[in-house]
Design a protein around this motif. Structure first.
Motif, short mmCIF file in Angstrom:
data_model
loop_
_atom_site.label_atom_id
_atom_site.label_comp_id
_atom_site.label_asym_id
_atom_site.label_seq_id
_atom_site.Cartn_x
_atom_site.Cartn_y
_atom_site.Cartn_z
N ALA A 1 -13.50 2.50 -24.97
CA ALA A 1 -12.43 3.49 -25.12
C ALA A 1 -12.02 3.56 -26.58
O ALA A 1 -11.90 2.52 -27.25
CB ALA A 1 -11.22 3.13 -24.26
N ALA A 2 -11.85 4.78 -27.08
CA ALA A 2 -11.39 5.01 -28.45
C ALA A 2 -10.07 5.76 -28.37
O ALA A 2 -10.05 6.94 -27.99
CB ALA A 2 -12.43 5.82 -29.24
N PHE A 3 -8.98 5.09 -28.66
CA PHE A 3 -7.66 5.69 -28.47
C PHE A 3 -6.68 5.13 -29.50
O PHE A 3 -6.97 4.17 -30.21
CB PHE A 3 -7.14 5.41 -27.06
N GLY A 4 -5.53 5.73 -29.54
CA GLY A 4 -4.47 5.26 -30.42
C GLY A 4 -3.17 5.10 -29.67
O GLY A 4 -2.92 5.81 -28.68
N GLN A 5 -2.33 4.19 -30.11
CA GLN A 5 -1.03 3.97 -29.49
C GLN A 5 0.03 3.55 -30.51
O GLN A 5 1.14 3.19 -30.14
CB GLN A 5 -1.13 2.92 -28.39
N ALA A 6 -0.32 3.62 -31.77
CA ALA A 6 0.62 3.27 -32.83
C ALA A 6 1.39 4.52 -33.28
O ALA A 6 0.98 5.66 -33.00
CB ALA A 6 -0.12 2.64 -34.01
N PRO A 7 2.50 4.37 -34.01
CA PRO A 7 3.22 5.53 -34.54
C PRO A 7 2.33 6.38 -35.44
O PRO A 7 1.40 5.90 -36.09
CB PRO A 7 4.38 4.90 -35.32
N LEU A 8 2.61 7.68 -35.48
CA LEU A 8 1.82 8.60 -36.30
C LEU A 8 2.00 8.31 -37.78
O LEU A 8 3.10 7.96 -38.24
CB LEU A 8 2.23 10.04 -36.01
N LEU A 9 0.90 8.47 -38.51
CA LEU A 9 0.96 8.39 -39.97
C LEU A 9 1.30 9.78 -40.52
O LEU A 9 0.71 10.78 -40.09
CB LEU A 9 -0.38 7.92 -40.54
#
Length: 855
Positions: free
Chosen positions: A473-481
């Motif tokens: 899985a390639a995903f993000g869950q951190a705050p946006l830059l």
């Protein structure tokens, strides 16, 4: 030999006539010579001397003048009947009898307008000791004649009116004999009967989740809601979370990976995984397919007294389909927008001529796209069940379920400022070619049951569940830059989660003087393991949420060696062993005053290997429960209860002391009302306090201390049943004030995330009962959910929404054609969150057409 007691009904304008005749006459209660002076005393003494007689089948046979409705029992000669009239209803109560399927489930028989002059016939369990038969006349109270026959079970021979306008009759004497009714002068009419081996309609009178015994819900000092199979079919339920929207106090916490997996919040507290037939069913990563569900039972409030380590909100128990004693075959086909295709079949019946070996097989296949870009789901369910009735008192059931779920892994949408980022809800924020996972799950077990007598039963059952999750899985869950770039990481996973649970229970009924007891003694052994192996986490180019590029330069593929898993490396291993001993007593002080007391002692041992760091911890806990039910009049139950819960907290304080279990306590009061025989409601008020929550140590933020506290209080209302023939309803309202009361990291007064203060639901259907449009039904659903926070820090808000669902269907003979629409007005809303940067939107306008046929 089967015995027969027959009632012949016709029309009479002046009253009821009851007579008894045959070579083996059965005395009516007003003729029984017992040392009693009132009918009530006779019924009470008869109930004391008799055991409950099981009627395990209801079937219908047409006759020249109407229809025979047969209640089959081996003990017809022991049945006694009391009767009365109310308006146009003849009402007969049969004490010491129950409608029960061979599986142990209660059921209901109804027939609408079976013959001219009779508008309805219904047979159902009035309580856990009485069957009620109601025959409703169109213009007056039906005449009833009772007599015995030596062939088979209890028979109601229902005849129509002698003429369309009956002439007045003189008032009959109580002991007179009524000649058999003649066919209608209009000629024989076609009769349509509704006879089912399942719970009929929306109202369910009994449940086992709250007490592990089959107990009328009105006699339990707790809020319990049951979603029967009928609601799942009317709403064409694909995800069980959609069915649970009909129940007060339940909210979803995350749709794991964009699937229908994920945890639930009950009264604000998390339930990490459902229960299945009273057993823990893995965790929040496990999906559940509705094809094998008979009903869903929800017990609100702490349940550790019967189920061990839990959060204090309650449990959701999925009850699966069991084999039927008569042949049953059903096929369902579904097609919808977003490339949705689903088919299933349900087969059941006896495998041997004597009916001692029964089977059931449910198979379902689903292949669907999604309103979310690139997303898909492919699912296969195979669920066979075998029941072997070794004797009339002993049975063993073996069940197996295989559920494979393949899907695109999806982490939803992030937050910008204080709300979900304003981008299309369809937008996928990951790399789709690197985000495919699969979760095959196996469930297997047995249930052995033996009745030593009519009052004492033994049960031994084993459940094994195993879920494996594999894929990249390639995903993000951190705050946006910079307010627009989502950081993406890719990794491969191979995780196996297993549950082994063995339960042994003894239940029995006894009296101490005039006080009745129903005892439960149980022992539960369980082991839960979780082994998770990861690859290296690869940092990938960030995605612009406003202008995504899904094929940037340098994007790796699935064969990249960095995504290979090293199974010899230190990863994650968890194991929890538990032993629980529990005792419960359901005490009947009088007919209208009941107590429930119980307690459970648990000991748990926890072992872990966290990337090479070894941990071990042991805990013990005692969880009591007590409640009282008072019924001032027959349809009203007032109750109050106290219950508690515990859940181990893994870790150590700065001083090296292991953490104590987190505990929960609840105080609840409520009222349950049988508004009519087919419509019931529950109103409950509660307060839950959870203590021993870990929070940062103010003297050293590298350590935790157990001074945190959370509190949830609220009011819940649920109503379920049939308002009028053909008009069914399930509705709820929830007010929940769930806040943090003590914490060193979260501001005191913050609300629990995903929990609205106000929520309400209404689902209702109406099916035309007669005429040229008979079988045509319409359904309407209204769902309101108030504002919710996406995180416990209350930094992002998912605004309130109002969604409208609808349905139209047509039933004729053995087939049904339907159309279900979810989100009729295409409302944009956000369904749930896992954090402020993992928010899952709800589906827009969705339509599914269905066709089903039964044989």
């Amino acid at each position: 030999m089967l015995k027969k007691l027959q009632l012949v009904t016709g029309l009479c304008l002046t009253g009821i006539v009851v007579t008894m005749k045959s070579a083996e006459a059965i005395p009516s209660l007003n003729r029984v010579e017992l040392p009693a002076t009132t009918v009530e005393e006779v019924v009470s003494q008869a109930a004391t001397q008799q055991t409950v007689i099981i009627i395990n089948e209801v079937r219908a046979n047409p006759t020249e003048s109407g229809v025979e409705v047969i209640l089959q029992t081996l003990q017809g000669e022991q049945l006694q009947i009391t009767n009365r009239s109310a308006e146009n209803n003849f009402i007969a109560d049969i004490p010491n009898a129950q409608l029960l399927l061979p599986s142990g489930d209660g059921f209901t028989f109804t027939s609408q307008n079976p013959v001219e002059g009779i508008t309805e016939i219904s047979v159902f369990n009035l309580d856990n000791n009485t069957i009620r038969v109601t025959v409703t006349g169109a213009a007056s109270v039906p005449i009833v004649e009772l007599f015995d026959s030596p062939e088979e079970g209890l028979i109601f021979a229902i005849a129509g009116a002698v003429a369309s306008t009956p002439s007045p009759q003189p008032q009959a004497e109580a002991e007179s004999e009524i000649p058999p009714a003649q066919p209608s002068t209009q000629g024989d009419q076609q009769i349509e009967l509704v006879v089912t081996g399942q719970q009929d309609g929306y109202r369910v009178r009994e449940g086992s989740t709250a007490t592990r015994t089959d107990t009328p819900l009105r006699d339990i000092p707790a809020s319990i809601q049951v979603i029967p199979r009928q609601i799942l079919e009317d709403q064409n339920t694909i995800r069980i979370q959609d069915a649970l929207e009909n129940v007060s106090g339940i909210n979803k916490r995350g749709n794991y990976g964009g699937t229908d997996a994920g945890a639930y919040l009950i009264r604000g507290f998390v339930l990490d995984g459902n229960y299945r037939n009273g057993f823990r069913d893995n965790n929040q990563l496990t999906t559940v397919d509705p094809a094998n569900i008979e009903r869903i039972e929800v017990l609100k409030g702490p349940a550790s007294v019967l189920y061990g380590q839990l959060e204090p909100g309650g449990i959701i128990n999925v009850v699966t389909k069991q084999p039927l004693s008569t042949p049953y075959y059903s096929v369902d086909l579904n097609v919808g927008n977003y490339a949705f295709y689903r088919s299933s079949f349900d087969l059941s019946g006896p495998l041997t001529e004597d009916g001692s070996l029964l089977y059931r097989l449910n198979v379902a296949y689903q292949n669907s796209g999604s309103f979310r870009d690139f997303n898909f789901t492919e699912r296969l369910l195979i669920a066979p069940v075998i029941t072997w009735n070794l004797s009339d008192r002993t049975s063993v059931t073996f069940d197996f379920e295989y559920l494979d779920n393949r899907f695109r892994f999806d982490r939803g949408l992030p937050s910008t400022d204080g709300s979900p980022t304003p981008i299309p809800i369809s937008r996928y924020l990951g790399y789709p070619d690197l985000s495919i996972r699969e979760t095959p799950a196996f469930r297997v077990g047995y249930r052995f049951e033996h009745e030593f007598s009519d009052n004492w039963q033994f049960r031994n059952a084993l459940s094994i569940s195993s879920t494996r999750e594999t894929g990249v899985a390639a995903f993000g869950q951190a705050p946006l830059l910079e307010g627009r770039l989502r950081r993406i990481n890719a990794s491969n996973i191979d995780a196996t989660r297993e549950n082994y649970t063995l339960q042994t229970e003894l239940t029995g009924k006894l009296n101490t003087g005039s006080i009745g007891h129903q005892l439960l003694l149980g022992l539960e052994l369980s082991r839960n393991t979780n082994i998770t192996n990861f690859s290296e986490s690869i940092s990938l180019p960030p995605i612009d949420v406003f202008n995504p590029n899904y094929n940037p330069v340098g994007l790796p593929n699935l064969s990249d060696p960095r995504l290979a898993i090293d199974f010899d490396a230190d990863n994650l291993y968890f194991r929890t062993d538990a032993l629980g001993i529990y005792l419960q007593d359901q005490i009947t002080l009088t007919d209208n005053l009941k107590l429930l007391i119980g307690g459970r002692f648990d000991t748990t041992e926890y072992d872990a290997d966290i990337f090479g760091s070894l941990r071990n911890q042991s805990d013990t806990a005692f969880s009591p429960r007590a409640g009282i039910v008072y019924q001032p009049i027959e349809p009203i139950s007032l109750y109050a209860s106290y219950s508690s819960s515990f859940r181990p907290v893994i870790g150590f304080s700065q001083a090296g002391t292991p953490f104590e279990p987190a505990t929960g306590t609840q105080y609840e009061i409520g009222i349950k009302a049988d508004i009519t025989e087919q419509l019931s409601a529950t109103l409950a008020a509660f307060e839950i306090t959870k203590s021993n929550i870990t929070t940062p140590d103010p003297d050293n933020f590298n350590f935790l201390i157990q001074v945190g506290e959370q509190r949830s209080r609220g009011i819940e209302f649920d109503m379920t049943g049939e308002i009028l023939p053909g008009w069914r309803i399930i509705t709820s309202y929830t007010y929940t004030d769930a806040i943090v009361t003590k914490d060193n990291r979260i501001a005191v007064g913050n609300r629990f995330f995903n929990v609205p203060q106000h929520a309400a639901s209404l689902w209702t259907t109406y099916e035309i009962q007669q005429g040229s449009l008979q079988g045509l039904g319409l359904g309407l659903g209204l769902y309101y959910v108030g504002d919710r926070f996406a995180d416990n820090q209350n930094t992002s808000t998912m605004v309130n929404y109002f969604r409208t669902d609808s349905a139209i269907y047509y039933k004729r003979d053995n087939w049904r054609l339907g159309l279900n629409i979810r989100n009729l007005f295409n409302t944009t809303y956000y369904e749930t969150s896992q954090s402020r940067n993992i928010i899952y939107p709800g589906a827009p306008f969705t339509v599914i057409g269905s066709f089903s046929i039964q044989f």
